[in-house]
Design a protein around this motif. Structure first.
Motif, PDB file in Angstrom:
ATOM      1  N   THR A 149      -3.245   0.559  -3.700  1.00 13.45           N
ATOM      2  CA  THR A 149      -3.191  -0.690  -2.938  1.00 13.45           C
ATOM      3  C   THR A 149      -3.149  -1.859  -3.915  1.00 13.45           C
ATOM      4  N   ALA A 191       4.033   7.324   2.705  1.00 12.20           N
ATOM      5  CA  ALA A 191       4.781   6.124   3.067  1.00 12.20           C
ATOM      6  C   ALA A 191       4.270   4.930   2.271  1.00 12.20           C
ATOM      7  N   VAL A 192       5.118   3.902   2.216  1.00 11.36           N
ATOM      8  CA  VAL A 192       4.747   2.630   1.594  1.00 11.36           C
ATOM      9  C   VAL A 192       4.751   1.562   2.673  1.00 11.36           C
ATOM     10  N   HIS A 193       3.673   0.784   2.757  1.00  7.64           N
ATOM     11  CA  HIS A 193       3.548  -0.262   3.752  1.00  7.64           C
ATOM     12  C   HIS A 193       3.371  -1.625   3.092  1.00  7.64           C
ATOM     13  N   PHE A 194       3.988  -2.611   3.709  1.00 10.51           N
ATOM     14  CA  PHE A 194       3.841  -4.004   3.296  1.00 10.51           C
ATOM     15  C   PHE A 194       3.344  -4.779   4.506  1.00 10.51           C
ATOM     16  N   LYS A 195       2.218  -5.452   4.359  1.00  9.53           N
ATOM     17  CA  LYS A 195       1.573  -6.151   5.474  1.00  9.53           C
ATOM     18  C   LYS A 195       1.297  -5.194   6.635  1.00  9.53           C
ATOM     19  N   GLY A 196       0.948  -3.955   6.299  1.00  5.72           N
ATOM     20  CA  GLY A 196       0.567  -2.983   7.315  1.00  5.72           C
ATOM     21  C   GLY A 196       1.706  -2.314   8.045  1.00  5.72           C
ATOM     22  N   ALA A 197       2.952  -2.597   7.648  1.00  3.78           N
ATOM     23  CA  ALA A 197       4.129  -2.021   8.307  1.00  3.78           C
ATOM     24  C   ALA A 197       5.058  -1.430   7.254  1.00  3.78           C
ATOM     25  N   PRO A 198       5.948  -0.500   7.660  1.00  8.66           N
ATOM     26  CA  PRO A 198       6.894   0.069   6.697  1.00  8.66           C
ATOM     27  C   PRO A 198       7.728  -1.016   6.016  1.00  8.66           C
ATOM     28  N   LEU A 199       8.129  -0.749   4.786  1.00  5.56           N
ATOM     29  CA  LEU A 199       8.950  -1.706   4.045  1.00  5.56           C
ATOM     30  C   LEU A 199      10.250  -2.003   4.790  1.00  5.56           C
ATOM     31  N   LYS A 240       0.554   5.224   0.614  1.00  6.27           N
ATOM     32  CA  LYS A 240      -0.370   6.139   1.269  1.00  6.27           C
ATOM     33  C   LYS A 240       0.090   7.583   1.070  1.00  6.27           C
ATOM     34  N   GLU A 275       0.820  -1.209   0.000  1.00  4.44           N
ATOM     35  CA  GLU A 275       0.000   0.000   0.000  1.00  4.44           C
ATOM     36  C   GLU A 275       0.860   1.268   0.000  1.00  4.44           C
TER      37      GLU A 275
END
Length: 201
Positions: A25, A59-67, A6, A4
Motif C-alpha cells: 500500500t 488486483a491493483v486498486h486506486f482510491k479503492g477501485a480497479p485501475l 492485493k 494498493e
C-alpha cells in the motif's frame, strides 16, 4: 487516494511464479523503496502497478477501485534507459507533449533547455533524455510515480537535479513515489520506508 496491490502474483506462461501474494500500500505523499536482487520481479511488479501488465493473481486498486483502463493513467513509470521509452522518429517537443503540455516552470525545474525541444532524441545525452521522460511522467493527473533505477546511469549532478525537482513537485502535490534502486544511500535519503521484495519469491 491510496494505491494498493492485493495478493498480486505473476508468472510467464506455465513457468514458475515470479512472485506471489504481494501486498503493498502506497499513501499520497509517501516515498517507498523496493529492494531485492535482480531477477526477482521488481520491475514486473511495477509494470503491473503502472498498468503495462495484468496480474495473474490479485488486483491493483486506486482510491479503492480497479485501475482505470483508459485516459491518463494515475500511476506513471520512469525507466532506467530513457532511449527505450522515446520514439526516435519524433522530435523532443512532440515526445514531451504526447500526454499533456508541461509548463515552463516544470521544464526549468528539471533543467530542460528550450533549444532541446527542436532536437531529435539522438542529438541529446542520456541525462537530457531522462529529464524529458520525467517531465512527461509528471502530468497534472499523476498521483503516483514509479522510479525504476531511474537515475542509475546518470552522473551525480544530473541525479541530484532530477531528484530535487521530483521531491519538490511530490511535496506540492502530495504525490506518492515508489523507488527501485540498488543505491542504498539514495534509498535511505529519500524513502520513508523500504520493502524487501524477497518476501514474495
Amino acid at each position: 487516494m491510496q494505491l494498493e496491490a492485493k495478493n498480486v502474483g505473476f508468472q510467464y506462461g506455465d513457468g514458475p511464479w515470479l512472485f506471489q501474494g504481494v501486498n503493498v500500500t502506497l499513501e499520497p505523499g509517501e516515498i517507498v523503496g523496493i529492494t531485492g536482487p535482480s531477477g526477482r520481479g521488481k520491475t514486473t511488479f511495477c509494470r503491473i502497478l503502472a498498468g503495462f501488465e495484468s496480474p495473474i493473481e490479485g488486483a491493483v486498486h486506486f482510491k479503492g477501485a480497479p485501475l482505470p483502463k483508459g485516459g491518463y493513467h494515475p500511476v506513471q513509470m520512469v525507466l532506467q534507459h530513457p532511449e527505450k521509452a522515446i520514439n526516435p522518429k519524433w522530435k523532443m517537443h512532440k515526445i514531451l507533449n504526447e500526454g499533456y503540455q508541461p509548463d515552463k516552470e516544470l521544464l526549468d525545474l528539471l533543467g530542460i533547455e528550450q533549444e532541446w525541444l527542436t532536437r531529435w532524441p539522438h542529438e541529446l545525452s542520456g541525462g537530457e533524455l531522462q529529464r524529458f521522460c520525467v517531465a512527461r511522467a509528471l502530468g497534472p493527473n499523476t498521483r503516483f510515480l514509479i522510479a525504476d533505477e531511474m537515475t542509475t546511469m546518470l552522473d551525480a549532478n544530473t541525479q541530484a537535479q532530477i531528484w530535487h525537482a521530483i521531491m519538490e513537485i511530490a511535496e506540492k502535490r502530495e504525490m506518492g513515489i515508489l523507488v527501485i534502486t540498488h543505491e542504498s544511500k539514495l534509498m535511505q535519503r529519500l524513502c520513508h520506508r523500504v520493502i524487501d521484495f524477497n518476501e514474495w519469491g
